[in-house]
Design a protein around this motif. Structure first.
Motif, PDB file in Angstrom:
ATOM      1  N   ASN A 240       0.862  -1.192   0.000  1.00 46.98           N
ATOM      2  CA  ASN A 240       0.000   0.000   0.000  1.00 46.98           C
ATOM      3  C   ASN A 240       0.895   1.237   0.000  1.00 46.98           C
ATOM      4  OD1 ASN A 240      -2.695  -1.233   0.594  1.00 46.98           O
ATOM      5  ND2 ASN A 240      -1.625  -1.935   2.431  1.00 46.98           N
ATOM      6  N   PHE A 241       0.436   2.261  -0.681  1.00 52.00           N
ATOM      7  CA  PHE A 241       1.193   3.520  -0.720  1.00 52.00           C
ATOM      8  C   PHE A 241       0.286   4.674  -0.309  1.00 52.00           C
ATOM      9  CE2 PHE A 241       3.073   0.632  -3.744  1.00 52.00           C
ATOM     10  CZ  PHE A 241       4.432   0.762  -3.521  1.00 52.00           C
ATOM     11  N   LEU A 242       0.843   5.649   0.432  1.00 57.49           N
ATOM     12  CA  LEU A 242       0.090   6.870   0.774  1.00 57.49           C
ATOM     13  C   LEU A 242       1.064   8.043   0.739  1.00 57.49           C
ATOM     14  CD1 LEU A 242      -1.977   5.703   3.896  1.00 57.49           C
ATOM     15  CD2 LEU A 242      -2.914   6.293   1.654  1.00 57.49           C
ATOM     16  N   PRO A 243       0.565   9.236   0.398  1.00 61.36           N
ATOM     17  CA  PRO A 243       1.456  10.401   0.451  1.00 61.36           C
ATOM     18  C   PRO A 243       1.842  10.702   1.904  1.00 61.36           C
ATOM     19  CG  PRO A 243      -0.747  10.984  -0.402  1.00 61.36           C
ATOM     20  CD  PRO A 243      -0.784   9.542  -0.065  1.00 61.36           C
ATOM     21  N   ALA A 244       3.097  11.123   2.109  1.00 64.70           N
ATOM     22  CA  ALA A 244       3.579  11.475   3.454  1.00 64.70           C
ATOM     23  C   ALA A 244       4.026  12.939   3.410  1.00 64.70           C
ATOM     24  CB  ALA A 244       4.728  10.564   3.838  1.00 64.70           C
ATOM     25  N   THR A 245       3.320  13.774   4.160  1.00 60.45           N
ATOM     26  CA  THR A 245       3.596  15.215   4.129  1.00 60.45           C
ATOM     27  C   THR A 245       4.582  15.574   5.230  1.00 60.45           C
ATOM     28  OG1 THR A 245       1.309  15.457   3.428  1.00 60.45           O
ATOM     29  CG2 THR A 245       2.454  17.475   4.080  1.00 60.45           C
ATOM     30  N   GLU A 249      11.326  17.853  11.410  1.00 57.11           N
ATOM     31  CA  GLU A 249      12.511  17.030  11.236  1.00 57.11           C
ATOM     32  C   GLU A 249      12.151  15.546  11.408  1.00 57.11           C
ATOM     33  OE1 GLU A 249      16.482  16.685  10.285  1.00 57.11           O
ATOM     34  OE2 GLU A 249      15.188  18.457  10.183  1.00 57.11           O
ATOM     35  N   GLU A 250      12.286  14.746  10.365  1.00 61.55           N
ATOM     36  CA  GLU A 250      11.975  13.316  10.406  1.00 61.55           C
ATOM     37  C   GLU A 250      10.554  13.024  10.883  1.00 61.55           C
ATOM     38  OE1 GLU A 250      15.073  10.876  12.138  1.00 61.55           O
ATOM     39  OE2 GLU A 250      16.602  12.352  11.584  1.00 61.55           O
ATOM     40  N   ARG A 251       9.641  13.923  10.592  1.00 61.02           N
ATOM     41  CA  ARG A 251       8.232  13.735  10.969  1.00 61.02           C
ATOM     42  C   ARG A 251       7.359  13.896   9.718  1.00 61.02           C
ATOM     43  NH1 ARG A 251       8.881  11.315  14.937  1.00 61.02           N
ATOM     44  NH2 ARG A 251       9.619  12.127  16.894  1.00 61.02           N
ATOM     45  N   PHE A 252       6.419  12.998   9.582  1.00 57.62           N
ATOM     46  CA  PHE A 252       5.552  13.046   8.400  1.00 57.62           C
ATOM     47  C   PHE A 252       4.107  12.770   8.809  1.00 57.62           C
ATOM     48  CE2 PHE A 252       9.751  12.177   6.962  1.00 57.62           C
ATOM     49  CZ  PHE A 252       9.866  12.927   5.808  1.00 57.62           C
ATOM     50  N   ILE A 253       3.186  13.422   8.125  1.00 54.07           N
ATOM     51  CA  ILE A 253       1.772  13.134   8.367  1.00 54.07           C
ATOM     52  C   ILE A 253       1.282  12.209   7.255  1.00 54.07           C
ATOM     53  CG2 ILE A 253      -0.546  14.102   8.538  1.00 54.07           C
ATOM     54  CD1 ILE A 253       0.746  16.560   9.807  1.00 54.07           C
ATOM     55  N   VAL A 254       0.787  11.048   7.682  1.00 48.72           N
ATOM     56  CA  VAL A 254       0.266  10.049   6.737  1.00 48.72           C
ATOM     57  C   VAL A 254      -1.178   9.796   7.114  1.00 48.72           C
ATOM     58  CG1 VAL A 254       0.494   7.667   5.910  1.00 48.72           C
ATOM     59  CG2 VAL A 254       2.546   8.986   6.467  1.00 48.72           C
ATOM     60  N   ALA A 255      -2.099  10.167   6.244  1.00 52.71           N
ATOM     61  CA  ALA A 255      -3.536  10.012   6.489  1.00 52.71           C
ATOM     62  C   ALA A 255      -3.902  10.478   7.904  1.00 52.71           C
ATOM     63  CB  ALA A 255      -3.958   8.562   6.275  1.00 52.71           C
ATOM     64  N   GLY A 256      -3.412  11.645   8.280  1.00 53.87           N
ATOM     65  CA  GLY A 256      -3.780  12.231   9.572  1.00 53.87           C
ATOM     66  C   GLY A 256      -2.936  11.760  10.745  1.00 53.87           C
ATOM     67  N   ASP A 267       8.093  16.418   0.840  1.00 54.35           N
ATOM     68  CA  ASP A 267       7.112  15.346   0.985  1.00 54.35           C
ATOM     69  C   ASP A 267       7.639  14.063   0.330  1.00 54.35           C
ATOM     70  OD1 ASP A 267       5.640  17.283   2.129  1.00 54.35           O
ATOM     71  OD2 ASP A 267       4.246  17.546   0.440  1.00 54.35           O
ATOM     72  N   ILE A 268       7.275  12.945   0.887  1.00 54.62           N
ATOM     73  CA  ILE A 268       7.708  11.654   0.335  1.00 54.62           C
ATOM     74  C   ILE A 268       6.509  10.711   0.262  1.00 54.62           C
ATOM     75  CG2 ILE A 268      10.130  11.882   1.000  1.00 54.62           C
ATOM     76  CD1 ILE A 268       9.556  10.206   3.471  1.00 54.62           C
ATOM     77  N   GLU A 269       6.780   9.420   0.086  1.00 53.56           N
ATOM     78  CA  GLU A 269       5.688   8.459   0.002  1.00 53.56           C
ATOM     79  C   GLU A 269       5.890   7.373   1.066  1.00 53.56           C
ATOM     80  OE1 GLU A 269       3.048   6.830  -3.696  1.00 53.56           O
ATOM     81  OE2 GLU A 269       5.208   6.849  -3.916  1.00 53.56           O
ATOM     82  N   PHE A 270       4.807   7.041   1.721  1.00 50.20           N
ATOM     83  CA  PHE A 270       4.803   6.001   2.756  1.00 50.20           C
ATOM     84  C   PHE A 270       4.361   4.692   2.106  1.00 50.20           C
ATOM     85  CE2 PHE A 270       1.567   3.657   5.127  1.00 50.20           C
ATOM     86  CZ  PHE A 270       2.163   3.360   6.341  1.00 50.20           C
ATOM     87  N   ALA A 271       4.963   3.555   2.523  1.00 48.66           N
ATOM     88  CA  ALA A 271       4.540   2.260   1.970  1.00 48.66           C
ATOM     89  C   ALA A 271       4.554   1.204   3.062  1.00 48.66           C
ATOM     90  CB  ALA A 271       5.463   1.847   0.835  1.00 48.66           C
ATOM     91  N   ILE A 334       7.716  -0.221   7.917  1.00 48.58           N
ATOM     92  CA  ILE A 334       7.362   0.902   7.032  1.00 48.58           C
ATOM     93  C   ILE A 334       8.521   1.168   6.066  1.00 48.58           C
ATOM     94  CG2 ILE A 334       6.823   3.380   6.933  1.00 48.58           C
ATOM     95  CD1 ILE A 334       5.659   3.091   9.780  1.00 48.58           C
ATOM     96  N   ARG A 335       8.201   1.435   4.808  1.00 49.82           N
ATOM     97  CA  ARG A 335       9.213   1.814   3.818  1.00 49.82           C
ATOM     98  C   ARG A 335       8.824   3.175   3.242  1.00 49.82           C
ATOM     99  NH1 ARG A 335      11.252  -1.168   6.423  1.00 49.82           N
ATOM    100  NH2 ARG A 335      12.122  -3.228   6.012  1.00 49.82           N
ATOM    101  N   TRP A 336       9.828   3.919   2.782  1.00 43.58           N
ATOM    102  CA  TRP A 336       9.593   5.266   2.273  1.00 43.58           C
ATOM    103  C   TRP A 336      10.179   5.372   0.867  1.00 43.58           C
ATOM    104  CZ3 TRP A 336       6.691   7.972   5.709  1.00 43.58           C
ATOM    105  CH2 TRP A 336       6.736   7.564   7.040  1.00 43.58           C
ATOM    106  N   PHE A 337       9.507   6.096   0.010  1.00 39.84           N
ATOM    107  CA  PHE A 337       9.982   6.256  -1.372  1.00 39.84           C
ATOM    108  C   PHE A 337      10.000   7.727  -1.758  1.00 39.84           C
ATOM    109  CE2 PHE A 337       8.434   1.929  -1.138  1.00 39.84           C
ATOM    110  CZ  PHE A 337       9.462   1.235  -1.766  1.00 39.84           C
TER     111      PHE A 337
END
Ligand code: ATP
Length: 346
Positions: A240-245, A249-256, A267-271, A334-337
């Protein structure tokens, strides 16, 4: 000893580039699987190694010898192709003996090798039958036996099990793996079937649009896809992939949800793989669309911010269409792209 080295091999058909600068080393006695969707260039690469196609650029080395200018028969290889060209008017014995007779081996050696490879492939009781009277699976074994009887340093196989039914495929797969390990042959095997690739390979070279995107062990390819394509192609269901905003620093919001991620400038992608999540508080909110009990597990297709998002849970998990789940991804899975290059971010 037969290490195979592919150095900067490219292939163009007119204006179309089927292979872009392929570099790949297959070590002695390794079982390498070329895996990819239809049209990605697997067969073309195999044919170049076999000598049935000339590369537009680059070199092919087998056992320390440059071979790309040599005809197929001088390359020390044996081939098994999809349509396994077994001669129906010859007996199984004569089919297996065919290449050895061409090499004018003495009858005693032909006899010894035919019987030994027939035993390996469990077809010794069929030696006197005409190949036209065999089942698809038996014919397939004859084709593999004929290749192995040559005692090649290298065996090249292009979808050799594609004409068999599911059960026979499974049996032949296990047999092939055993036989090739025993015969100490270096093998390259082309397939578009990822289960076959995972079960057979020492390493898988995942191909996409004429390039090798990753060459690694089956576990590595599954767990640590080097590129988004690998995660989306391997696994059933896939990642599964979701946008990661980026939100610090090293913090991302993924689907809230706020998640710790890698160092990245934007921004990157969460998987995440479907089986790498648990239900718990503070997770990704997911609306259940379809629940499919699969026996050992239950596959749940959900909707996360309008995107399809799949989770595989224990078969005792309770969920029904319309439920809201909170899915907590396991941090170490978790993997990041990078959304631009689509490469994995470590
Ligand atoms: P499949 O699983 O369908 O066999 P593949 O990954 O083995 O696919 P190839 O057969 O290597 O793919 O083909 C790679 C690309 O090169 C395809 O787009 C194909 O159409 C093209 N191609 C292959 N052979 C030729 C040819 N002789 N002339 C022109 N284009 C070709």
């Amino acid at each position: 000893m037969a290490e195979i080295e592919i150095k900067g091999v490219a292939k163009r058909f007119g204006a179309f580039t089927a292979l872009h600068q392929i570099d790949l080393t297959i070590t002695n006695q390794e079982f390498m699987v070329l895996l990819g969707a239809s049209g990605c260039g697997k067969t073309t690469l195999l044919r170049i190694i076999a000598g049935l196609e000339t590369p537009s650029e680059g070199e092919v080395w087998i056992g320390g010898r440059r071979v790309d200018h040599l005809p197929p028969r001088q390359r020390g290889i044996a081939m098994v192709f999809q349509n396994y060209a077994v001669f129906p008017h010859l007996t199984v014995y004569e089919n297996i003996a065919f290449g050895l007779r061409m090499q004018k081996k003495p009858q005693s050696e032909v006899d010894h090798r035919v019987k030994r490879t027939a035993e390996l492939m469990h077809i010794e009781q069929l030696l006197q039958r005409y190949s036209g009277q065999l089942s698809g699976g038996q014919r397939q074994r004859v084709a593999v036996a004929r290749a192995l009887a040559m005692e090649p340093d290298v065996i090249l196989m292009d979808e050799p099990l594609s004409n068999l039914d599911a059960l026979l495929r499974l049996e032949m797969r296990a047999e092939l793996k055993g036989v090739l390990a025993h015969s100490k042959t270096t093998a390259i095997y082309v397939t578009h079937d990822q289960v076959e690739a995972m079960s057979l390979a020492d390493r898988i070279a995942v191909m996409h649009q004429g390039r090798i995107v990753q060459a690694a062990s089956p576990v590595e390819v599954y767990r640590n896809p080097a590129a988004r394509f690998v995660g989306s192609f391997i696994g059933n269901p896939p990642m599964n992939f979701l946008p990661a905003t980026k939100s610090g620093e090293e913090r991302f919001i993924v689907a809230g949800s706020m998640l710790k991620g890698p160092k990245a400038s934007g921004d990157i992608e969460f998987a995440i793989r479907p089986e790498d999540m648990d239900i718990g508080p503070g997770g990704i909110p997911a609306t259940v669309r379809v629940v499919e009990p699969l026996g050992a597990h239950t596959l749940i297709t959900t909707d996360v911010e309008g995107k399809i998002f799949r989770v595989v849970l224990d078969s005792n998990a309770e969920a029904k269409t319309g439920d809201m789940l909170s899915l907590v991804p396991r941090a170490d899975r978790i993997r990041w792209f990078d959304p631009q290059s689509t490469s994995a971010i470590q």
